[in-house]
Design a protein around this motif. Structure first.
Motif, PDB file in Angstrom:
ATOM      1  N   LEU A   1      -3.914  -3.996  -9.579  1.00 59.86           N
ATOM      2  CA  LEU A   1      -3.846  -4.519 -10.932  1.00 59.86           C
ATOM      3  C   LEU A   1      -5.240  -4.543 -11.554  1.00 59.86           C
ATOM      4  O   LEU A   1      -6.164  -5.117 -11.002  1.00 59.86           O
ATOM      5  CB  LEU A   1      -3.262  -5.932 -10.929  1.00 59.86           C
ATOM      6  CG  LEU A   1      -3.157  -6.634 -12.272  1.00 59.86           C
ATOM      7  CD1 LEU A   1      -2.150  -5.923 -13.181  1.00 59.86           C
ATOM      8  CD2 LEU A   1      -2.755  -8.093 -12.082  1.00 59.86           C
TER       9      LEU A   1
ATOM     10  N   GLY B   1      -2.214   2.453  -2.686  1.00 57.06           N
ATOM     11  CA  GLY B   1      -1.224   1.752  -3.494  1.00 57.06           C
ATOM     12  C   GLY B   1      -1.767   1.424  -4.861  1.00 57.06           C
ATOM     13  O   GLY B   1      -2.792   1.949  -5.294  1.00 57.06           O
ATOM     14  N   LEU B   2      -1.066   0.547  -5.570  1.00 56.27           N
ATOM     15  CA  LEU B   2      -1.458   0.172  -6.927  1.00 56.27           C
ATOM     16  C   LEU B   2      -2.287  -1.103  -6.922  1.00 56.27           C
ATOM     17  O   LEU B   2      -1.970  -2.060  -6.223  1.00 56.27           O
ATOM     18  CB  LEU B   2      -0.221  -0.046  -7.789  1.00 56.27           C
ATOM     19  CG  LEU B   2       0.319   1.184  -8.497  1.00 56.27           C
ATOM     20  CD1 LEU B   2       0.951   2.121  -7.501  1.00 56.27           C
ATOM     21  CD2 LEU B   2       1.317   0.793  -9.562  1.00 56.27           C
TER      22      LEU B   2
ATOM     23  N   PHE C   1       7.266   1.480 -15.862  1.00 59.36           N
ATOM     24  CA  PHE C   1       5.987   2.165 -15.863  1.00 59.36           C
ATOM     25  C   PHE C   1       5.966   3.351 -16.801  1.00 59.36           C
ATOM     26  O   PHE C   1       6.990   4.021 -17.019  1.00 59.36           O
ATOM     27  CB  PHE C   1       5.650   2.657 -14.448  1.00 59.36           C
ATOM     28  CG  PHE C   1       5.202   1.574 -13.520  1.00 59.36           C
ATOM     29  CD1 PHE C   1       6.120   0.804 -12.840  1.00 59.36           C
ATOM     30  CD2 PHE C   1       3.850   1.321 -13.340  1.00 59.36           C
ATOM     31  CE1 PHE C   1       5.719  -0.210 -11.990  1.00 59.36           C
ATOM     32  CE2 PHE C   1       3.432   0.313 -12.484  1.00 59.36           C
ATOM     33  CZ  PHE C   1       4.363  -0.447 -11.807  1.00 59.36           C
TER      34      PHE C   1
ATOM     35  N   TYR D   1      -2.424  -0.708 -14.224  1.00 56.79           N
ATOM     36  CA  TYR D   1      -2.684  -0.569 -12.795  1.00 56.79           C
ATOM     37  C   TYR D   1      -3.481   0.712 -12.558  1.00 56.79           C
ATOM     38  O   TYR D   1      -3.367   1.687 -13.312  1.00 56.79           O
ATOM     39  CB  TYR D   1      -1.377  -0.466 -11.999  1.00 56.79           C
ATOM     40  CG  TYR D   1      -0.652  -1.774 -11.826  1.00 56.79           C
ATOM     41  CD1 TYR D   1       0.235  -2.226 -12.788  1.00 56.79           C
ATOM     42  CD2 TYR D   1      -0.863  -2.555 -10.694  1.00 56.79           C
ATOM     43  CE1 TYR D   1       0.910  -3.427 -12.623  1.00 56.79           C
ATOM     44  CE2 TYR D   1      -0.192  -3.760 -10.525  1.00 56.79           C
ATOM     45  CZ  TYR D   1       0.680  -4.179 -11.499  1.00 56.79           C
ATOM     46  OH  TYR D   1       1.341  -5.368 -11.335  1.00 56.79           O
TER      47      TYR D   1
ATOM     48  N   SER E   1       0.814  -1.219   0.000  1.00 61.53           N
ATOM     49  CA  SER E   1       0.000   0.000   0.000  1.00 61.53           C
ATOM     50  C   SER E   1       0.846   1.266   0.000  1.00 61.53           C
ATOM     51  O   SER E   1       0.313   2.362  -0.150  1.00 61.53           O
ATOM     52  CB  SER E   1      -0.942   0.000   1.193  1.00 61.53           C
ATOM     53  OG  SER E   1      -0.197  -0.178   2.385  1.00 61.53           O
TER      54      SER E   1
ATOM     55  N   GLY F   1       1.777   7.756 -16.467  1.00 56.84           N
ATOM     56  CA  GLY F   1       0.465   7.810 -15.827  1.00 56.84           C
ATOM     57  C   GLY F   1      -0.514   8.711 -16.552  1.00 56.84           C
ATOM     58  O   GLY F   1      -0.132   9.680 -17.216  1.00 56.84           O
TER      59      GLY F   1
ATOM     60  N   ASN G   1      -4.117   8.466  -2.470  1.00 59.42           N
ATOM     61  CA  ASN G   1      -3.528   8.029  -1.198  1.00 59.42           C
ATOM     62  C   ASN G   1      -3.581   6.511  -0.997  1.00 59.42           C
ATOM     63  O   ASN G   1      -3.629   6.033   0.139  1.00 59.42           O
ATOM     64  CB  ASN G   1      -4.222   8.721  -0.027  1.00 59.42           C
ATOM     65  CG  ASN G   1      -4.074  10.224  -0.089  1.00 59.42           C
ATOM     66  OD1 ASN G   1      -2.984  10.732  -0.344  1.00 59.42           O
ATOM     67  ND2 ASN G   1      -5.173  10.933   0.094  1.00 59.42           N
TER      68      ASN G   1
ATOM     69  N   GLN H   1      -4.380   3.595  -9.449  1.00 57.11           N
ATOM     70  CA  GLN H   1      -3.998   4.111  -8.134  1.00 57.11           C
ATOM     71  C   GLN H   1      -5.011   5.157  -7.714  1.00 57.11           C
ATOM     72  O   GLN H   1      -5.075   6.241  -8.285  1.00 57.11           O
ATOM     73  CB  GLN H   1      -2.595   4.709  -8.176  1.00 57.11           C
ATOM     74  CG  GLN H   1      -2.075   5.136  -6.806  1.00 57.11           C
ATOM     75  CD  GLN H   1      -0.650   5.668  -6.872  1.00 57.11           C
ATOM     76  OE1 GLN H   1      -0.267   6.349  -7.826  1.00 57.11           O
ATOM     77  NE2 GLN H   1       0.147   5.380  -5.850  1.00 57.11           N
TER      78      GLN H   1
ATOM     79  N   ARG I   1       4.202   6.748   2.620  1.00 56.12           N
ATOM     80  CA  ARG I   1       4.285   8.157   2.224  1.00 56.12           C
ATOM     81  C   ARG I   1       5.232   8.855   3.175  1.00 56.12           C
ATOM     82  O   ARG I   1       4.926   9.038   4.356  1.00 56.12           O
ATOM     83  CB  ARG I   1       2.900   8.798   2.257  1.00 56.12           C
ATOM     84  CG  ARG I   1       2.878  10.240   1.779  1.00 56.12           C
ATOM     85  CD  ARG I   1       1.448  10.788   1.801  1.00 56.12           C
ATOM     86  NE  ARG I   1       0.599  10.091   0.862  1.00 56.12           N
ATOM     87  CZ  ARG I   1       0.436  10.440  -0.408  1.00 56.12           C
ATOM     88  NH1 ARG I   1       1.082  11.490  -0.884  1.00 56.12           N
ATOM     89  NH2 ARG I   1      -0.378   9.766  -1.188  1.00 56.12           N
TER      90      ARG I   1
ATOM     91  N   PHE J   1      -1.820   3.609 -14.636  1.00 60.23           N
ATOM     92  CA  PHE J   1      -0.455   3.387 -15.106  1.00 60.23           C
ATOM     93  C   PHE J   1      -0.400   2.157 -16.003  1.00 60.23           C
ATOM     94  O   PHE J   1      -0.898   1.089 -15.634  1.00 60.23           O
ATOM     95  CB  PHE J   1       0.503   3.186 -13.929  1.00 60.23           C
ATOM     96  CG  PHE J   1       0.705   4.399 -13.077  1.00 60.23           C
ATOM     97  CD1 PHE J   1      -0.015   4.561 -11.902  1.00 60.23           C
ATOM     98  CD2 PHE J   1       1.605   5.383 -13.450  1.00 60.23           C
ATOM     99  CE1 PHE J   1       0.174   5.686 -11.108  1.00 60.23           C
ATOM    100  CE2 PHE J   1       1.796   6.506 -12.659  1.00 60.23           C
ATOM    101  CZ  PHE J   1       1.075   6.659 -11.488  1.00 60.23           C
TER     102      PHE J   1
END
Lengths: 114, 115
Positions: free
Chosen positions: B46, B43-44, B105, B36, A107, B108, B41, B38, A110, B90
């Protein structure tokens, strides 16, 4: 697919200090990858970490600044050393699937350096 | 080394309209391709991947992509978008022939779905 637990999720650090980011995977994986995502940017690979060997760093990233440990097949850490405001980014770990080439990401952490 | 180009940095679209996010990669040798998403705030996640076989790949959340080897493209499409699709997308590539397993990558594309 693998599930990754990444810690901490965020942190605010003083310049000159170091932060260690942890990634725990719920299954054994051969390869783990560490990426950096600078504000408003895409992901850039920092290094590839294989268990039992030294991490392989990409151009522009060095071990003294970003030491990586990979003590077993389910765990890795990335340390951001001697931090400066330019290190403020999201750091993500990822595991690559040998069977189905599915890549799973944590995740993210930051990091803000003040 | 492989590179990925996402031609549009931002794509505004109205809710329930169709959308296409464009992705081109640099080489016509064998590749594995990924999309991907996002969310802010986070993560990525799939969306879908192409490894081999059928060139039309269906993913989660109603997205699909078509692998076009001659045009070295892997564009992402959705026939009807929702407000909740607002996110950064992405495109990524892996080159199995080189043994390099990490993903490369694109820059974006920010999809902005407006009511």
């Amino acid at each position: 697919s693998a599930v990754i637990s990444q810690k901490p999720s965020r942190d605010i650090c003083q310049r000159g200090t170091s932060l260690t980011i942890q990634c725990q995977v719920d299954s054994q994986v051969t390869m783990m990858f560490w990426y950096r995502q600078q504000p408003g940017q895409s992901l850039t690979l920092i290094a590839t970490a294989n268990q039992g060997s030294e991490a392989t760093y990409e151009s522009g990233f060095v071990i003294d600044k970003f030491p990586i440990s990979r003590p077993n097949l389910t765990f890795s850490t990335l340390t951001v050393s001697n931090m400066s405001p330019e290190d403020s980014s999201i750091y993500l770990c990822s595991v690559g699937g040998a069977l189905n080439y599915g890549y799973t990401f944590g995740s993210g952490t930051r990091l803000t350096v003040v | 080394a492989q590179s990925v180009t996402q031609l549009d940095s931002q794509v505004p679209v109205f809710e329930e309209a169709p959308v296409e996010l464009r992705c081109n990669y640099s080489s016509s040798v064998s590749v594995y391709l990924f999309w991907y998403v996002q969310y802010p705030n986070q993560g990525l996640q799939l969306l879908l991947k192409y490894l081999s076989g059928s060139t039309l790949v269906k993913g989660i959340n109603g997205f699909e992509a078509e692998f076009n080897k001659s045009q070295t493209s892997f564009h992402l499409r959705k026939p009807s978008v929702h407000i909740s699709d607002t996110a950064e997308y992405f495109c990524a590539v892996s080159d199995p022939d080189t043994g390099r397993r990490a993903l490369t990558f694109g820059s974006g594309t920010r999809l902005q779905v407006q009511p």
